[in-house]
Design a protein around this motif. Structure first.
Motif, PDB file in Angstrom:
ATOM      1  N   THR A   1       0.826  -1.188   0.000  1.00  0.00           N
ATOM      2  CA  THR A   1       0.000   0.000   0.000  1.00  0.00           C
ATOM      3  C   THR A   1       0.872   1.254   0.000  1.00  0.00           C
ATOM      4  O   THR A   1       1.804   1.373   0.800  1.00  0.00           O
ATOM      5  CB  THR A   1      -0.926   0.020   1.233  1.00  0.00           C
TER       6      THR A   1
ATOM      7  N   ARG B   1      -5.167   5.849  -0.080  1.00  0.00           N
ATOM      8  CA  ARG B   1      -4.366   4.630  -0.072  1.00  0.00           C
ATOM      9  C   ARG B   1      -4.481   3.941  -1.423  1.00  0.00           C
ATOM     10  O   ARG B   1      -5.582   3.646  -1.878  1.00  0.00           O
ATOM     11  CB  ARG B   1      -4.825   3.675   1.031  1.00  0.00           C
TER      12      ARG B   1
ATOM     13  N   LYS C   1      -3.633   0.573  -3.183  1.00  0.00           N
ATOM     14  CA  LYS C   1      -3.304  -0.801  -2.827  1.00  0.00           C
ATOM     15  C   LYS C   1      -3.002  -1.596  -4.083  1.00  0.00           C
ATOM     16  O   LYS C   1      -3.863  -1.774  -4.945  1.00  0.00           O
ATOM     17  CB  LYS C   1      -4.459  -1.441  -2.051  1.00  0.00           C
TER      18      LYS C   1
END
Length: 236
Positions: free
Chosen positions: A169, A203, A205
């Motif tokens: 991440t 974030r 990912k």
């Protein structure tokens, strides 16, 4: 392996109970490389449960149903699963034997229906409670009480497996709308799946079946976004 998770309970739909079972199961299955493609919550209604079980059993490699087990009036799951397969619920000899050997109960000691499962089902003993679970075809029926559900799932966890995945991440302070070019770029350059989760920060990912590809893709992103924090998550 493609799996659907079905949680049953009026209390879930009313917001009286937080649906932690779905989250826990999704996390546990993903750790094993299983792809969860559907999470559905339905009421304690026999017809609704039977319809969803029938549909998902035809579509997915496995279906996990939690909730609605027991002797009370709104515990309709076992009957509904039996209906989905055109079966009756009958007293199951393995359930009777398990209660006699492990709990010291006879049939007269238990609430009516406790020892009944869909015909020809495989019984799953409940080590943390009373109501047993079962397996019918590719449908796994587990209790709704979280401690009971988790313990029962761990007894069958080896039946759920898929291709291992790895993730990293990258957290950035840039708004999601400003990241579109980098998000498209990393997927064009690497064979990865990319998730974008906005909040106080965004974030990004990165997921793939090859750890080196994940590492390279994450490094590519870090060179091109304003990084706030980097958290590496490995799922194996």
């Amino acid at each position: 392996m493609r799996v659907a998770v079905v949680t049953v309970g009026d209390e879930l739909l009313a917001g009286d109970t937080v649906n932690t079972n779905a989250t826990w199961l999704c996390e546990r299955l993903t750790e094993r490389g299983v792809r969860v493609e559907r999470v559905t919550t339905i009421p304690d209604d026999l017809a609704d449960i039977a319809r969803v079980v029938n549909e998902y059993n035809a579509e997915y490699d496995a279906v996990i149903v939690t909730g609605g087990l027991g002797p009370t009036h709104d515990d309709r799951t076992m009957e509904a699963v039996a209906t989905a397969f055109g079966r009756e619920t009958t007293e199951h000899p393995d359930v009777v034997e398990w209660f006699e050997e492990h709990e010291g109960y006879s049939g007269d000691d238990l609430a009516e229906g406790t020892t009944h499962l869909p015909a020809d089902a495989r019984m799953l003993p409940n080590e943390e409670g009373v109501a047993p679970g079962c397996v019918v075809d590719r449908v796994y029926v587990l209790p709704g009480v979280p401690s009971e559900m988790k313990a029962m799932f761990e007894e069958i966890v080896e039946e759920f497996a898929g291709e291992l995945t790895y993730t990293e991440t990258v957290t950035t302070s840039e708004p999601e709308s400003a990241l579109l070019d980098r998000m498209q770029g990393v997927q064009a350059a690497f064979d990865v799946d990319l998730g974008s989760y906005p909040g106080e920060n965004v974030r990004l990912k990165v997921t793939a079946t090859d750890p080196e590809t994940v590492a390279a893709a994450a490094a590519w992103l870090r060179e091109r976004v304003d990084v706030v924090d980097v958290q590496e998550e490995r799922a194996s």
